[in-house]
Write a protein that holds these residues in place. Structure first.
Motif, PDB file in Angstrom:
ATOM      1  N   GLN A 226       0.831  -1.210   0.000  1.00 55.72           N
ATOM      2  CA  GLN A 226       0.000   0.000   0.000  1.00 55.72           C
ATOM      3  C   GLN A 226       0.864   1.258   0.000  1.00 55.72           C
ATOM      4  O   GLN A 226       0.596   2.222  -0.712  1.00 55.72           O
ATOM      5  N   PHE A 227       1.892   1.205   0.835  1.00 55.96           N
ATOM      6  CA  PHE A 227       2.807   2.343   0.965  1.00 55.96           C
ATOM      7  C   PHE A 227       3.479   2.658  -0.384  1.00 55.96           C
ATOM      8  O   PHE A 227       3.509   3.807  -0.830  1.00 55.96           O
ATOM      9  N   PHE A 228       3.963   1.615  -1.055  1.00 48.14           N
ATOM     10  CA  PHE A 228       4.599   1.833  -2.353  1.00 48.14           C
ATOM     11  C   PHE A 228       3.582   2.313  -3.395  1.00 48.14           C
ATOM     12  O   PHE A 228       3.919   3.095  -4.283  1.00 48.14           O
ATOM     13  N   ALA A 229       2.325   1.829  -3.284  1.00 47.23           N
ATOM     14  CA  ALA A 229       1.303   2.265  -4.238  1.00 47.23           C
ATOM     15  C   ALA A 229       1.049   3.768  -4.101  1.00 47.23           C
ATOM     16  O   ALA A 229       0.890   4.474  -5.098  1.00 47.23           O
ATOM     17  N   HIS A 230       1.034   4.254  -2.869  1.00 47.80           N
ATOM     18  CA  HIS A 230       0.845   5.700  -2.662  1.00 47.80           C
ATOM     19  C   HIS A 230       2.021   6.469  -3.266  1.00 47.80           C
ATOM     20  O   HIS A 230       1.838   7.529  -3.870  1.00 47.80           O
ATOM     21  N   HIS A 231       3.216   5.937  -3.101  1.00 45.65           N
ATOM     22  CA  HIS A 231       4.409   6.575  -3.677  1.00 45.65           C
ATOM     23  C   HIS A 231       4.275   6.643  -5.207  1.00 45.65           C
ATOM     24  O   HIS A 231       4.492   7.687  -5.818  1.00 45.65           O
ATOM     25  N   LYS A 232       3.867   5.526  -5.788  1.00 37.63           N
ATOM     26  CA  LYS A 232       3.737   5.437  -7.239  1.00 37.63           C
ATOM     27  C   LYS A 232       2.674   6.389  -7.780  1.00 37.63           C
ATOM     28  O   LYS A 232       2.827   6.963  -8.861  1.00 37.63           O
ATOM     29  N   ASP A 233       1.593   6.560  -7.007  1.00 33.59           N
ATOM     30  CA  ASP A 233       0.520   7.476  -7.407  1.00 33.59           C
ATOM     31  C   ASP A 233       1.040   8.887  -7.657  1.00 33.59           C
ATOM     32  O   ASP A 233       0.419   9.666  -8.383  1.00 33.59           O
ATOM     33  N   MET A 234       2.126   9.258  -7.016  1.00 31.35           N
ATOM     34  CA  MET A 234       2.645  10.619  -7.135  1.00 31.35           C
ATOM     35  C   MET A 234       3.491  10.794  -8.398  1.00 31.35           C
ATOM     36  O   MET A 234       4.101  11.838  -8.584  1.00 31.35           O
ATOM     37  N   LYS A 235       3.558   9.780  -9.256  1.00 36.81           N
ATOM     38  CA  LYS A 235       4.404   9.838 -10.452  1.00 36.81           C
ATOM     39  C   LYS A 235       5.805  10.325 -10.109  1.00 36.81           C
ATOM     40  O   LYS A 235       6.217  11.430 -10.523  1.00 36.81           O
ATOM     41  N   PRO A 236       6.527   9.521  -9.349  1.00 38.76           N
ATOM     42  CA  PRO A 236       7.824   9.992  -8.817  1.00 38.76           C
ATOM     43  C   PRO A 236       8.950   9.894  -9.839  1.00 38.76           C
ATOM     44  O   PRO A 236       9.900   9.145  -9.679  1.00 38.76           O
TER      45      PRO A 236
ATOM     46  N   THR B  24      -6.949   5.451   5.156  1.00 37.04           N
ATOM     47  CA  THR B  24      -6.210   4.567   4.248  1.00 37.04           C
ATOM     48  C   THR B  24      -5.971   5.203   2.888  1.00 37.04           C
ATOM     49  O   THR B  24      -5.127   4.740   2.131  1.00 37.04           O
ATOM     50  N   ARG B  25      -6.716   6.247   2.549  1.00 36.34           N
ATOM     51  CA  ARG B  25      -6.533   6.853   1.229  1.00 36.34           C
ATOM     52  C   ARG B  25      -5.578   8.039   1.248  1.00 36.34           C
ATOM     53  O   ARG B  25      -5.201   8.559   0.203  1.00 36.34           O
ATOM     54  N   PHE B  26      -5.225   8.488   2.427  1.00 40.88           N
ATOM     55  CA  PHE B  26      -4.251   9.576   2.555  1.00 40.88           C
ATOM     56  C   PHE B  26      -2.878   9.067   2.092  1.00 40.88           C
ATOM     57  O   PHE B  26      -2.430   8.023   2.540  1.00 40.88           O
ATOM     58  N   PRO B  27      -2.224   9.793   1.162  1.00 40.97           N
ATOM     59  CA  PRO B  27      -0.959   9.280   0.611  1.00 40.97           C
ATOM     60  C   PRO B  27       0.140   9.127   1.651  1.00 40.97           C
ATOM     61  O   PRO B  27       1.028   8.292   1.500  1.00 40.97           O
ATOM     62  N   GLY B  28       0.103   9.957   2.691  1.00 36.82           N
ATOM     63  CA  GLY B  28       1.126   9.866   3.722  1.00 36.82           C
ATOM     64  C   GLY B  28       2.311  10.765   3.461  1.00 36.82           C
ATOM     65  O   GLY B  28       2.507  11.267   2.355  1.00 36.82           O
ATOM     66  N   PRO B  29       3.118  10.984   4.501  1.00 42.14           N
ATOM     67  CA  PRO B  29       4.223  11.948   4.405  1.00 42.14           C
ATOM     68  C   PRO B  29       5.254  11.590   3.337  1.00 42.14           C
ATOM     69  O   PRO B  29       5.773  12.477   2.664  1.00 42.14           O
ATOM     70  N   GLN B  30       5.550  10.321   3.203  1.00 47.12           N
ATOM     71  CA  GLN B  30       6.586   9.943   2.225  1.00 47.12           C
ATOM     72  C   GLN B  30       6.159  10.360   0.825  1.00 47.12           C
ATOM     73  O   GLN B  30       6.880  11.060   0.113  1.00 47.12           O
ATOM     74  N   ALA B  31       4.936   9.933   0.412  1.00 46.51           N
ATOM     75  CA  ALA B  31       4.475  10.210  -0.950  1.00 46.51           C
ATOM     76  C   ALA B  31       4.312  11.717  -1.169  1.00 46.51           C
ATOM     77  O   ALA B  31       4.707  12.250  -2.215  1.00 46.51           O
ATOM     78  N   LEU B  32       3.744  12.430  -0.184  1.00 43.81           N
ATOM     79  CA  LEU B  32       3.543  13.865  -0.360  1.00 43.81           C
ATOM     80  C   LEU B  32       4.881  14.598  -0.408  1.00 43.81           C
ATOM     81  O   LEU B  32       5.042  15.580  -1.144  1.00 43.81           O
ATOM     82  N   GLY B  33       5.842  14.113   0.366  1.00 38.77           N
ATOM     83  CA  GLY B  33       7.189  14.690   0.306  1.00 38.77           C
ATOM     84  C   GLY B  33       7.771  14.539  -1.095  1.00 38.77           C
ATOM     85  O   GLY B  33       8.417  15.449  -1.623  1.00 38.77           O
ATOM     86  N   GLN B  34       7.509  13.383  -1.711  1.00 40.59           N
ATOM     87  CA  GLN B  34       8.012  13.166  -3.073  1.00 40.59           C
ATOM     88  C   GLN B  34       7.260  14.032  -4.085  1.00 40.59           C
ATOM     89  O   GLN B  34       7.843  14.481  -5.078  1.00 40.59           O
ATOM     90  N   ALA B  35       5.973  14.279  -3.821  1.00 46.60           N
ATOM     91  CA  ALA B  35       5.240  15.180  -4.715  1.00 46.60           C
ATOM     92  C   ALA B  35       5.934  16.539  -4.737  1.00 46.60           C
ATOM     93  O   ALA B  35       6.106  17.158  -5.786  1.00 46.60           O
TER      94      ALA B  35
ATOM     95  N   LYS C 147       1.710  21.822 -12.410  1.00 48.82           N
ATOM     96  CA  LYS C 147       0.275  22.038 -12.296  1.00 48.82           C
ATOM     97  C   LYS C 147      -0.444  20.714 -11.992  1.00 48.82           C
ATOM     98  O   LYS C 147      -1.283  20.637 -11.098  1.00 48.82           O
ATOM     99  N   ASP C 148      -0.081  19.665 -12.755  1.00 48.60           N
ATOM    100  CA  ASP C 148      -0.682  18.345 -12.516  1.00 48.60           C
ATOM    101  C   ASP C 148      -0.406  17.862 -11.107  1.00 48.60           C
ATOM    102  O   ASP C 148      -1.257  17.256 -10.459  1.00 48.60           O
ATOM    103  N   ARG C 149       0.810  18.114 -10.647  1.00 53.31           N
ATOM    104  CA  ARG C 149       1.180  17.623  -9.319  1.00 53.31           C
ATOM    105  C   ARG C 149       0.332  18.291  -8.248  1.00 53.31           C
ATOM    106  O   ARG C 149      -0.061  17.664  -7.272  1.00 53.31           O
TER     107      ARG C 149
END
Ligand code: HEM
Ligand code: HEM
Ligand code: SF4
Ligand code: FES
Lengths: 116, 280, 146
Positions: free
Chosen positions: B132-142, B195-206, B219-221
């Motif tokens: 789940q954690f990695f999926a949130h990371h991936k959602d951010m198009k890192p 559970t749907r909140f991306p979390g600090p790691q993913a948002l940090g990567q955004a 803009k997309d981000r």
């Protein structure tokens, strides 16, 4: 639909605005001895004072928006499903409008009341 | 005002430093390890192991000693032993930490409790599921998105490179130090519920890609995180930045990104120059 | 998204022991508790004042209910809560907009996060001190005798 960033801008702005009007409201308890300030006649006189009645109405609206949006935030974080999210939106908006309507009724009626 | 704050800061840091420098030297500790194979439906229990330690023994060393000489069945994930791979995260005495980066001598008490990271589905013993954690990371198009650059390797016709100044790099560098260990995700009070909140790691990567001058998708981000369970569910409790072992400070990235959504900050990002280096 | 696995989410248990992660977590905890507390008071308060519409007797009956030692204790709490929530709320509005947090840089061991700086911590402490002062003053008005 409003975007989340727009909703949160409203949340922050209603918070800042509420700070000023609530401060005035609490200070009204101190312009005369506290107990006197709660006496029926004085309270009704407050409602007769149009600028102050407008101030009360603005507290009512600002805090209702800010407070029930805060509740919406907390509830959204509790559970995640489409059904729950719809329920949270409907319930918090309904509660907000209910409280505003109920409080506005008091302000209008009290504004027209004669002194005891 | 600033002076007073600086004075307090100085005093508090001095106290914290003295506290940290107080090494607790012992010849052995008791490890209390949570055990359970969830796939077999086992309830959690705690096993304890008496482990000899030296001054520089880490919690990972101690666990591996117990695994080698006391109980081969302890489930544990690790790889680099040097805070680089991000696989040994666990709750140590109740706080998410890297086992290989936590010395026994910095922990108080004679018992060290090791438990799996909270907020990650538990698999077995100290091992949790990161999907789940990695999926949130991936959602951010890192990854860098840029229409002007020929990033698709099968389509490369020119050899071009981006030019960035050191100042440009400093704007995102610390966020790129993230090792995806998940400690921040485990400490976050919103992730604990939502559970749907991306979390600090993913948002940090955004923010890391938002601030990168090579990236053209700012803009997309912003739009991506501007939703019900998005960036606004962060309440700046700061726990992510407290536990991050790499100095990423995800809370900083999140608030800076939110500043752009709220219109507090204007983006002065200039697109990085693309230089053609192909030889004629 | 698919139904997410809640297995091992900390849930409301994470609310126990807010001190373990530092002042910023305490601020989160208090901001939320005071927000909910104030909302409850606000709804009750609008109900309380509505008794005015039924004339002086209804109002006086309501005052008898609320102007008691327990009622005053609740009011005192409301004064403290609104002071903390407002002062800390102003800090949060700036912080959550990225103001007053410092700039990203090159992290160096031992990695003090710049966003958890002492300007922010002082903001939390000041909000707590203001709330205590407001409650002391409120107590002198409410319990200070005639
Ligand atoms: C008077 C000035 C006020 C200011 C400046 C203010 C500011 C804020 C801010 C910035 C937040 C968001 C915190 C976050 O993102 O975690 C917040 C949340 C909240 N506020 Fe206020 N507020 C004020 C008054 C009130 C009042 C009077 C109520 C009661 C009705 C209230 C109820 C709430 C609630 C329920 C929340 C949600 C709590 C949360 O998100 O954790 N606020 N407030
Ligand atoms: C020290 C605590 C407080 C006392 C003793 C108090 C007392 C009163 C009184 C006597 C009234 C009637 C109008 C007047 O004379 O001003 C009133 C109305 C009102 N108060 Fe307060 N108040 C307090 C705090 C607050 C706070 C913190 C809020 C906001 C969250 C608030 C919101 C309102 C509103 C919205 C009304 C208008 C209600 C209506 O007419 O429907 N009050 N209050
Ligand atoms: S931001 Fe820090 S704590 Fe979070 S996953 Fe990355 S390295 Fe780990
Ligand atoms: S073993 Fe690689 S981070 Fe600890």
């Amino acid at each position: 639909m409003l975007k989340e960033s727009q909703i949160m801008k409203i949340h922050y702005m209603t918070g800042i605005a509420a700070l000023f009007v609530v401060a005035v409201h609490i200070l009204m308890r101190l312009v005369m001895p506290y107990n006197l300030s709660l006496e029926y006649d004085n309270v009704i006189l407050n409602y007769h004072n149009l600028p102050y009645a407008v101030l009360l109405e603005s507290i009512l609206v600002l805090i209702a928006i800010h407070g029930f949006n805060g509740l919406r935030i907390i509830l959204l974080e509790m559970r995640q499903s489409r059904g729950w999210e719809g329920f949270v939106t409907v319930v918090t908006i309904a509660a907000m409008m209910g409280v505003i309507a109920y409080g506005t009724r008091t302000i209008i009626v009290a504004n027209g009341l004669s002194l005891g | 005002m600033t002076e007073t704050i600086e004075k307090i800061e100085h005093l508090d840091k001095k106290r914290a430093k003295e506290h940290k420098e107080k090494e607790i030297l012992r010849s052995s500790v008791t490890l209390k390890v949570l055990r359970a194979n969830r796939a077999a439906g086992e309830p959690a229990r705690y096993d304890t192991y008496e482990v000899p330690v030296q001054r520089s023994t880490t919690v990972l060393d101690a666990l591996l000693w117990a695994k080698q000489s006391k109980d081969h069945s302890i489930g544990i994930r690790y790889s680099c032993r040097m805070a680089s791979c991000g696989s040994c995260g666990m709750k140590i005495n109740g706080i998410p930490r890297l086992a290989c980066y936590t010395k026994v001598s910095e922990l108080e008490g004679s018992t060290i409790t090791c438990e799996p990271l909270a907020n990650f589905p538990h698999l077995r013993d100290l091992v949790t599921d990161f999907s789940q954690f990695f999926a949130h990371h991936k959602d951010m198009k890192p990854y860098v998105q840029n229409k002007a650059a020929d990033l698709d390797p099968s389509q490369i016709t020119k050899l071009s490179e981006f030019l960035q100044t050191p100042e440009d790099v400093d704007k995102f560098l610390q966020f790129s130090y993230c090792i995806k260990c998940g400690l921040c995700y485990s400490a976050c009070p919103t992730v604990a519920m939502d559970t749907r909140f991306p979390g600090p790691q993913a948002l940090g990567q955004a923010y890391r890609y938002f601030a990168d001058t090579r990236d053209g998708a700012s803009k997309d981000r912003l739009d991506m995180v501007d939703e019900k369970h998005g960036i606004f569910r962060c309440h700046f409790a700061g726990s992510c930045s407290t536990v991050c072992p790499k100095g990423v400070d995800p809370a900083l990235g999140i608030q800076l990104l939110r500043g752009h959504l709220l219109g507090f900050s204007k983006s002065e990002k200039k697109a990085a120059e693309l230089k053609d280096r192909s030889k004629a | 998204m698919e139904v997410a696995d809640r297995n091992n989410r900390e849930g409301l248990k994470g609310w126990l022991n807010p001190g373990r992660y530092g002042w910023e977590r305490v601020s989160y905890w208090l901001q939320r508790l005071t927000g909910v507390g104030l909302l409850a008071y606000f709804v009750g308060h609008v109900y309380e004042t509505s008794s005015l519409t039924q004339g002086i007797d209804a109002w006086n009956a309501m005052l008898e209910l609320t102007q008691t030692p327990l009622g005053h204790l609740i009011l005192l709490l409301v004064i403290g809560m609104s002071t903390f929530h407002s002062a800390n709320g102003i800090r949060l509005i700036f912080a959550e907009g990225g103001k007053g947090l410092g700039k990203p840089g090159r992290p160096d061991y031992p990695y003090d996060a710049v966003s958890l700086n002492y300007r922010q911590k002082s903001g939390i402490w000041i909000a707590l001190i203001l709330a205590a002062v407001a409650m002391l003053y409120g107590a002198s008005v409410l319990f200070g005798g005639e």
